[in-house]
Scaffold this active site. Structure first.
Site, PDB file in Angstrom:
ATOM      1  N   THR A 474       0.800  -1.218   0.000  1.00 25.82           N
ATOM      2  CA  THR A 474       0.000   0.000   0.000  1.00 25.82           C
ATOM      3  C   THR A 474       0.838   1.275   0.000  1.00 25.82           C
ATOM      4  O   THR A 474       0.335   2.335  -0.343  1.00 25.82           O
ATOM      5  CB  THR A 474      -0.893  -0.003   1.256  1.00 25.82           C
ATOM      6  OG1 THR A 474      -0.096  -0.459   2.351  1.00 25.82           O
ATOM      7  CG2 THR A 474      -2.055  -0.949   1.091  1.00 25.82           C
ATOM      8  N   GLU A 709      -9.279   0.664   0.998  1.00 21.33           N
ATOM      9  CA  GLU A 709     -10.463  -0.092   0.610  1.00 21.33           C
ATOM     10  C   GLU A 709     -11.510   0.706  -0.150  1.00 21.33           C
ATOM     11  O   GLU A 709     -12.235   0.148  -0.981  1.00 21.33           O
ATOM     12  CB  GLU A 709     -11.047  -0.750   1.858  1.00 21.33           C
ATOM     13  CG  GLU A 709     -10.059  -1.811   2.310  1.00 21.33           C
ATOM     14  CD  GLU A 709     -10.265  -2.383   3.685  1.00 21.33           C
ATOM     15  OE1 GLU A 709     -10.782  -3.484   3.769  1.00 21.33           O
ATOM     16  OE2 GLU A 709      -9.875  -1.730   4.674  1.00 21.33           O
TER      17      GLU A 709
HETATM   18 MO1  MOS Z   1      -8.268  -5.567   4.520  1.00 21.51          MO
HETATM   19  S1  MOS Z   1      -9.743  -6.721   3.689  1.00 21.51           S
HETATM   20  O1  MOS Z   1      -8.814  -5.352   6.134  1.00 21.51           O
HETATM   21  O2  MOS Z   1      -6.777  -6.347   4.380  1.00 21.51           O
END
Ligand code: MOS
Length: 744
Positions: A474, A709
């Site tokens: 990320t 997300e």
């Molecule tokens: Mo995320 S689905 O909490 O890695």
């Protein structure tokens, strides 16, 4: 103050990654090498192993051992030993524990050999006999037997309870002037990260274990291994410096690490276990979800009733679920609402979190239903959402800490050119293609968790920032360095980041989009402690320009401790440390964010999609997507854009490609590979534009909400709605494959 925060800073680990210097769990070696484990998996879905014949495998030259439930070393015999930080209610799966088969592709033996090729060949020689029992793997067969989720009393458990009902939704729905009711289906999907699950367990000279595991939570795996094997915390250290994609599949410890540790303990040798791609389908998955949505509206386009029922899938041994239904009542104003959530227990592994768990499928259904309601009302879909806009979290009747969703709709629509849309289905064309424009809303939580950050500042102007969190791809390394550089007043390349090591200060698993806010807050807090310590030293300098200063009125800029009020009053960090005779300053602080339950904390988005559908063949292409996101302060516009891009691509896959197929006669996944489990590839991905709208938020010092997300939420519905607009066919079960377009 912020030369780095908010800028498109390139990943500080980018060069290590593209040159191969960054090592992943299967790449760590020791002098003398490691042994390799290959997993044998069950070929039935339910029953018992009656006979396991490992003699042929043992006869292969280079095979060291074959471990099964019959000869494995001791493992915990109580469920508590197997509970991890994010385990759902139930009795966790125990790899190689006994003769019981609970799902197809269950690990039942581990062949350990000198090379991975020998191990894999020998694994093919293990003979197994079973006593099968009747199994069920089809959610539609089990739907009537599904039972309401049993909500645990723990605060974490209660988080996932269906929200309280409001008013009388049944009555209001029946009485509504305009109604839409529909059933929507999302199939099982698998995470399919690029990196295969792997663990390398190294036996150190002193008998302790160093474990390199693919995981989103090194401390979760550490605690779990200690529980399973009764090890002392100091005898095992778990590392995961890099991860080639997790998406939730690595929140819970997986069986590769148990098997590698079993073998390492049995043999007192270092062992590596790497899953094959088909074996990755024995891990968790996004639960299939059958949803029924009812929307009742006035002719003016305001909602009178929302009903949202869901059936989701879990195993026979654990109750995994999330708050699948609550998003509808959070997003749109309606005096009457009811929610129901039932669980279908199947002979499969336990389902688990997958990027935006509950929101990605739940909002798909809601936003498809809202589009259908807009059609029934003859109202523009954006206009309907504005008329139903919710200023408050209705579940708890509280305001949002910030909610710039209106701006998302406006900026997204402008960038997309939404005003040029002809609302009539099949009215827009490009040559032989039907063109469709659809939109949807996205929503996710903005959470912050307790975390501990240690900073060591050395007199040469370098700072090391350490925390046991992970970077699952990320960009955590990079945003941590940006925040540390700005708060310590140092250049970015004077910061080094240590993460992915269970021996570092405490961190929760990297998930829920909560790490950026949590760890950044932790860095800010610990940097303040460093600044306080520097000030103490600076005050001791004779005639110190900061003699009367308090820590609050100071900032660290360009290697100096400076008064915010009077830039002339400053002391170089190096001078303060030299004068104090200290080589290093070390501070470690835990931030335990006060629960701000008076306000709701959410990120939002508006997603606009264009599809082109070949009128003869039904082939669907997503030619344009605009995603406008409101997620508080954006720390790094480059990595943030990548997060949203990745989420949008996955949303395209959810809409058009992804589906785990089970042959229910055998309870076995039949497309357990990435040739037949379709995900979007370059040819499927066209023009994607990401917009971050301005959204000041004071929930934490930097106003961060998290971005991992929100990018996927709403995308599948926007695409499905665009397909309807293009073709006039409403497909309510994903993925939308061309065979489902019935009137072209
Ligand atoms: Mo995320 S689905 O909490 O890695």
């Amino acid at each position: 103050m912020a030369p780095y925060i908010g800028t498109p800073t390139s990943r500080i680990d980018g060069i290590a990654k593209v040159t191969g210097a960054a090592k992943y769990a299967a790449e760590f070696n020791v002098p003398g090498g490691v042994l390799y484990g290959s997993i044998v998996m069950s070929t039935i879905a339910k029953g018992r192993i009656t006979r396991l014949d490992t003699s042929a495998a043992m006869g292969v030259e280079g095979v060291t051992t074959v471990l099964t439930h019959e000869n494995r070393p001791h493992m915990a015999d109580r469920d508590e030993g197997y509970k991890d930080d994010v385990a759902p209610e139930g009795s966790p799966f125990r790899p190689l524990y006994d003769d019981r088969i609970r799902f197809n592709r269950q690990p039942i033996a581990l062949v350990v050999a000198e090379t991975s090729e020998i191990a894999r060949f020998a694994a093919s020689l293990v003979r197994v006999e079973y006593e099968s029992e009747a199994h069920v793997t089809d959610v539609f067969r089990q739907r009537d037997a599904a039972i309401p989720v049993k909500v645990p009393t723990s605060p974490e458990g209660a988080m996932f309870a269906p929200p309280k009902p409001r008013g009388d939704a049944g009555k209001a729905l029946a009485a509504a002037a305009v109604r839409h009711e529909g059933e929507y289906y999302v199939p099982i999907e698998h995470h399919n990260p690029m990196e295969l699950y792997a663990a390398t367990v190294i036996v150190e000279k002193d008998g302790k274990f160093t474990v390199y595991d693919k995981t989103q939570g090194v401390q979760n795996v550490h605690k779990y291994l200690c529980g399973v094997f009764g090890m002392k915390p100091e005898d095992v250290r778990v590392m995961s410096p890099f991860m080639g994609g997790g998406f939730g599949s690595g929140l819970r410890p997986q069986f590769e690490v148990v098997l590698a540790m079993l073998a390492a303990r049995a043999l007192q040798r270092s062992v590596r276990v790497v899953l094959t791609r088909p074996q990755m389908y024995a891990l968790g998955y996004r639960p299939a979800m059958i949803q029924r949505i009812g929307l009742g509206a006035t002719t003016g386009g305001t909602l009178e009733a929302i009903t949202h029922d869901a059936v989701t899938v879990t195993s026979q041994y654990e109750d995994f679920y999330r708050q699948e239904t609550g998003w509808s009542g959070l997003l749109y104003r309606s005096a009457n609402a009811t929610y129901a959530h039932r669980l279908a227990h199947l002979d499969l592994p336990t389902s688990c979190d997958m990027r935006a768990p509950s929101a990605a499928p739940g909002v798909y259904a809601l936003e498809s239903a809202m589009d259908e309601l807009a059609v029934a009302l003859k109202l523009d879909p954006v206009e309907l959402r504005l008329r139903c806009y919710s200023e408050r979290d209705q579940h708890e009747n509280r305001p949002f800490s910030s909610k710039a969703l209106r701006e998302c709709y406006r900026e997204g629509a402008d960038a997309f050119g939404w005003s040029k849309r002809n609302p009539e289905p099949r009215s827009m064309r490009d040559g032989s293609d039907l063109v469709g424009w659809g939109m949807a809303t996205g929503v996710w939580e903005a959470l912050q968790m307790p975390i501990t950050v240690r900073i060591i500042l050395t007199a040469n102007g370098h700072a090391e920032v350490a925390c046991a969190t992970s970077d699952i791809g990320t960009g955590t390394y990079t945003i941590m360095a940006q925040v540390a550089a700005d708060t310590l007043g140092l250049p970015l390349d004077s910061i080094s980041i240590r993460i992915g090591d269970s021996s570092l200060p405490q961190s929760p698993v990297e998930g829920g989009s909560w790490i950026a806010a949590s760890v950044a807050n932790g860095i800010v807090t610990t940097a303040e402690a460093i600044r306080g310590e520097l000030l103490r030293l600076a005050k001791q300098i004779p005639n110190s320009p900061l003699a009367n200063a308090s820590s609050d009125e100071l900032t660290l800029v360009d290697g100096q401790l400076v008064s915010k009020h009077d830039g002339a009053r400053s002391v170089p960090i190096a001078d303060a440390m030299r004068h104090g005779g200290v080589e290093r300053i070390e501070q470690e602080n835990t931030t335990n964010p006060a629960e701000d339950t008076a306000r709701a904390h959410n990120a939002h988005s508006a997603v606009f999609a264009e599809v082109k559908v070949d009128e003869q063949l039904g082939v669907i292409r997503v030619t344009r997507v605009v995603s406008a996101v409101a997620a508080g302060r954006i720390l790094n516009t480059k990595t943030a854009t990548s997060q949203i891009l990745g989420g949008v691509v996955w949303g395209i896959g959810m809409a058009l490609h992804e589906e785990t197929l089970i042959d229910h006669r055998f309870g076995r996944i039949i497309n357990a590979n990435i040739a037949e489990y379709h995900v979007p590839v370059n040819a499927d991905v066209h023009d994607i534009k990401v917009i971050f709208v301005d959204e000041p938020d004071d929930s934490n010092p930097l106003g961060i909400k998290g971005l991992g997300e929100i990018g996927i939420v709403g995308v599948a519905a926007a695409v499905a709605n665009a397909v309807y607009h293009a073709t006039g066919t409403r497909v309510r079960d994903l993925p939308i494959t061309l065979d489902k377009l019935d009137r072209l």
